[in-house]
Write a protein that holds these residues in place. Structure first.
Motif, mmCIF file in Angstrom:
data_model
loop_
_atom_site.group_PDB
_atom_site.id
_atom_site.type_symbol
_atom_site.label_atom_id
_atom_site.label_comp_id
_atom_site.label_asym_id
_atom_site.label_seq_id
_atom_site.Cartn_x
_atom_site.Cartn_y
_atom_site.Cartn_z
ATOM 1 N N LEU A 196 0.826 -1.200 0.000
ATOM 2 C CA LEU A 196 0.000 0.000 0.000
ATOM 3 C C LEU A 196 0.865 1.257 0.000
ATOM 4 O O LEU A 196 1.909 1.299 0.658
ATOM 5 N N TRP A 197 0.437 2.261 -0.725
ATOM 6 C CA TRP A 197 1.107 3.562 -0.689
ATOM 7 C C TRP A 197 0.047 4.664 -0.650
ATOM 8 O O TRP A 197 -1.039 4.522 -1.173
ATOM 9 N N SER A 198 0.403 5.752 0.009
ATOM 10 C CA SER A 198 -0.545 6.837 0.245
ATOM 11 C C SER A 198 -0.709 7.701 -1.000
ATOM 12 O O SER A 198 0.265 8.089 -1.641
ATOM 13 N N ASN A 199 -1.965 8.034 -1.295
ATOM 14 C CA ASN A 199 -2.251 8.924 -2.419
ATOM 15 C C ASN A 199 -2.937 10.205 -1.933
ATOM 16 O O ASN A 199 -3.718 10.810 -2.651
ATOM 17 N N GLU A 200 -2.622 10.624 -0.732
ATOM 18 C CA GLU A 200 -3.203 11.839 -0.167
ATOM 19 C C GLU A 200 -2.443 13.075 -0.614
ATOM 20 O O GLU A 200 -1.242 13.026 -0.876
ATOM 21 N N LYS A 201 -3.158 14.188 -0.679
ATOM 22 C CA LYS A 201 -2.494 15.451 -0.975
ATOM 23 C C LYS A 201 -1.440 15.760 0.084
ATOM 24 O O LYS A 201 -0.387 16.336 -0.219
ATOM 25 N N ARG A 202 -1.712 15.421 1.322
ATOM 26 C CA ARG A 202 -0.746 15.637 2.400
ATOM 27 C C ARG A 202 0.591 14.998 2.045
ATOM 28 O O ARG A 202 1.652 15.615 2.217
ATOM 29 N N TRP A 254 -19.128 30.779 -6.237
ATOM 30 C CA TRP A 254 -18.711 32.180 -6.401
ATOM 31 C C TRP A 254 -17.606 32.556 -5.409
ATOM 32 O O TRP A 254 -16.739 33.355 -5.730
ATOM 33 N N GLU A 255 -17.622 31.972 -4.213
ATOM 34 C CA GLU A 255 -16.524 32.233 -3.274
ATOM 35 C C GLU A 255 -15.230 31.594 -3.761
ATOM 36 O O GLU A 255 -14.153 32.180 -3.635
ATOM 37 N N TYR A 256 -15.342 30.403 -4.317
ATOM 38 C CA TYR A 256 -14.185 29.737 -4.905
ATOM 39 C C TYR A 256 -13.585 30.602 -6.013
ATOM 40 O O TYR A 256 -12.370 30.820 -6.071
ATOM 41 N N GLN A 257 -14.457 31.113 -6.877
ATOM 42 C CA GLN A 257 -13.976 31.947 -7.974
ATOM 43 C C GLN A 257 -13.313 33.214 -7.452
ATOM 44 O O GLN A 257 -12.247 33.618 -7.939
ATOM 45 N N ALA A 258 -13.912 33.838 -6.450
ATOM 46 C CA ALA A 258 -13.329 35.050 -5.877
ATOM 47 C C ALA A 258 -11.965 34.758 -5.270
ATOM 48 O O ALA A 258 -11.032 35.562 -5.392
ATOM 49 N N TYR A 259 -11.831 33.599 -4.620
ATOM 50 C CA TYR A 259 -10.552 33.242 -3.991
ATOM 51 C C TYR A 259 -9.466 33.062 -5.046
ATOM 52 O O TYR A 259 -8.336 33.551 -4.881
ATOM 53 N N VAL A 260 -9.803 32.385 -6.137
ATOM 54 C CA VAL A 260 -8.835 32.206 -7.224
ATOM 55 C C VAL A 260 -8.447 33.555 -7.812
ATOM 56 O O VAL A 260 -7.261 33.847 -8.031
ATOM 57 N N ARG A 261 -9.425 34.405 -8.046
ATOM 58 C CA ARG A 261 -9.181 35.666 -8.754
ATOM 59 C C ARG A 261 -8.382 36.661 -7.913
ATOM 60 O O ARG A 261 -7.690 37.518 -8.466
ATOM 61 N N GLN A 262 -8.463 36.564 -6.580
ATOM 62 C CA GLN A 262 -7.703 37.497 -5.749
ATOM 63 C C GLN A 262 -6.303 36.974 -5.438
ATOM 64 O O GLN A 262 -5.517 37.637 -4.765
ATOM 65 N N SER A 263 -5.976 35.793 -5.949
ATOM 66 C CA SER A 263 -4.651 35.206 -5.747
ATOM 67 C C SER A 263 -3.657 35.747 -6.764
ATOM 68 O O SER A 263 -4.032 36.189 -7.857
ATOM 69 N N LEU A 264 -2.375 35.701 -6.428
ATOM 70 C CA LEU A 264 -1.340 36.067 -7.384
ATOM 71 C C LEU A 264 -1.185 34.976 -8.435
ATOM 72 O O LEU A 264 -0.856 35.237 -9.592
ATOM 73 N N GLY A 265 -1.436 33.759 -8.034
ATOM 74 C CA GLY A 265 -1.313 32.600 -8.907
ATOM 75 C C GLY A 265 -1.535 31.360 -8.076
ATOM 76 O O GLY A 265 -2.010 31.435 -6.937
ATOM 77 N N GLU A 266 -1.196 30.220 -8.640
ATOM 78 C CA GLU A 266 -1.360 28.964 -7.903
ATOM 79 C C GLU A 266 -0.007 28.316 -7.665
ATOM 80 O O GLU A 266 0.865 28.302 -8.530
ATOM 81 N N PHE A 267 0.146 27.751 -6.466
ATOM 82 C CA PHE A 267 1.231 26.807 -6.198
ATOM 83 C C PHE A 267 0.589 25.564 -5.619
ATOM 84 O O PHE A 267 -0.152 25.627 -4.632
ATOM 85 N N SER A 268 0.877 24.407 -6.234
ATOM 86 C CA SER A 268 0.284 23.177 -5.714
ATOM 87 C C SER A 268 1.121 21.960 -6.070
ATOM 88 O O SER A 268 1.675 21.866 -7.169
ATOM 89 N N CYS A 269 1.183 21.044 -5.119
ATOM 90 C CA CYS A 269 1.667 19.698 -5.386
ATOM 91 C C CYS A 269 0.468 18.855 -5.836
ATOM 92 O O CYS A 269 -0.686 19.249 -5.660
ATOM 93 N N VAL A 270 0.731 17.709 -6.433
ATOM 94 C CA VAL A 270 -0.345 16.853 -6.918
ATOM 95 C C VAL A 270 -0.423 15.593 -6.075
ATOM 96 O O VAL A 270 0.468 15.305 -5.268
#
Length: 363
Positions: A196-202, A254-270
């Motif tokens: 087994l291996w973990s597939n969590e975002k964490r 609409w809150e999700y959209q507002a949060y994205v739009r007020q961000s400088l950009g995205e940083f994310s691991c997969v």
């Protein structure tokens, strides 16, 4: 919900009459009639700004789950007989519902995972027959892929974003790079040896825990944290991450959209599965950032025919290249902002993506 809204809005912009098909599933826990009624009211509220609140049809795997007064507020499933196509993004949709439609197309939004669930008998997972199956993973069904072969013909389609609903929006230089994500999901997979291996975002983020100390950019995570995850919230903040509650800052479309739009950009691991499978996956969330003119710095998910590594979308493979991507965006933000929007206009415009999907699905 923007996974589904982008497809629905794109279909409507092409002139399609769109019905939003929603399921009520009886499983280990069964919602009561009052809860079904409240959930329909909540769904209508969320869909109202986008013009779909009166275009909802319900299916259920147990007729007793849909009270008469709830059914009367929706379009009847008999309308399926008039539809040209079911565009299905719900693997749980029963065969009895799918068979009502003249044509059906499934969209795999979990490339690598879906094929694993289908190929490993221990998951006891199956999907009903569809006329055509699409996947957003470029490498699914391709030679030398690391994704299990389940004997199905998969047709590639890019994910999509409804560009008219996601125009470019400027933001301040002091805004953070953000993302919205699950955290702990108890998502485990088996490898070829049965381990087994973990597939969590964490699990995906932990190797980059110390990254905020190695960049001048502000990094912020909007996470679905449970009370028992409080130690992780403390750990992230100790290492310089800003942490928000995802339900508080992005709990509605609409809150999700507002949060994205007020961000400088995205940083994310997969999720680790995307790296392991090398599925060349890009998130629908990332497309929303890019469409808004926000550069996205994302963990590399494998070779792609058109995903760039250093132009609006920047893909990192380790701690050092993550630092380099952050520096590149900081140094020439305007360039990467313009390239971000250009990338989605060229490859992920919902109208263009869906037009090609319809041509194949209805042929």
């Amino acid at each position: 919900m923007w996974v589904f809204l982008n497809w629905a809005l794109g279909l409507r912009e092409l002139g399609c009459d769109v019905v939003w098909l929603e399921g009520i599933v009886k499983g280990g826990w069964t919602p009561g009639h009052a809860e079904v009624s409240q959930r329909l009211a909540d769904l209508k509220t969320r869909l109202s700004p986008y013009g779909f609140s009166d275009r909802i049809a319900l299916w259920s795997n147990d007729d007793q789950l849909v009270p008469r007064h709830v059914a009367e507020q929706c379009i009847g499933l008999e309308a399926a007989g008039d539809a040209d196509l079911l565009v299905n993004v719900n693997y749980q949709t029963p065969a009895a519902v799918i068979e009502r439609f003249r044509r059906s197309a499934l969209i795999d939004i979990d490339p690598g995972l879906l094929q694993t669930w289908l190929s490993d008998r221990s998951y006891n997972f199956a999907i009903p027959l569809h006329d055509v199956l699409f996947t957003i993973g470029e490498t699914v069904g391709q030679p030398d892929t690391k994704i299990p072969d389940v004997g199905i013909e998969w047709h590639y389609t890019p994910p999509c974003v409804a560009l008219s609903w996601w125009p470019p929006v400027p933001t301040t230089e002091t805004a953070p790079l953000t993302t919205v994500s699950h955290w702990v999901s108890d998502n485990w997979l088996r490898d070829e040896t049965g381990q087994l291996w973990s597939n969590e975002k964490r699990t995906g983020f932990i190797p980059y825990l110390d990254l905020p100390r190695h960049t001048s950019q502000i990094l912020e995570l909007a996470l679905q944290l449970r009370p028992e995850d409080e130690a992780d919230r403390t750990l992230l903040r100790k290492h310089g991450w800003r942490v928000q509650d995802a339900w508080m800052v992005a709990g509605t479309p609409w809150e999700y959209q507002a949060y994205v739009r007020q961000s400088l950009g995205e940083f994310s691991c997969v999720k680790p599965s995307c790296v392991r499978f090398q599925n060349a996956w890009i998130s629908d969330r990332t497309l929303c950032y890019l469409a808004s003119g926000k550069p996205a710095i994302i963990e590399h998910t494998g070779a792609s025919r058109f995903l760039p590594d250093h132009a609006g979308l920047l893909r990192f493979t380790d701690f050092k290249t993550a630092q380099e991507c952050l520096e590149a965006v900081s140094t020439d933000y305007g360039k990467h902002s313009r390239l971000a929007r250009s990338l989605v206009e060229e490859h992920f415009d919902a109208k263009n993506v869906i037009k090609k999907l319809l041509e194949r699905a209805l042929s």
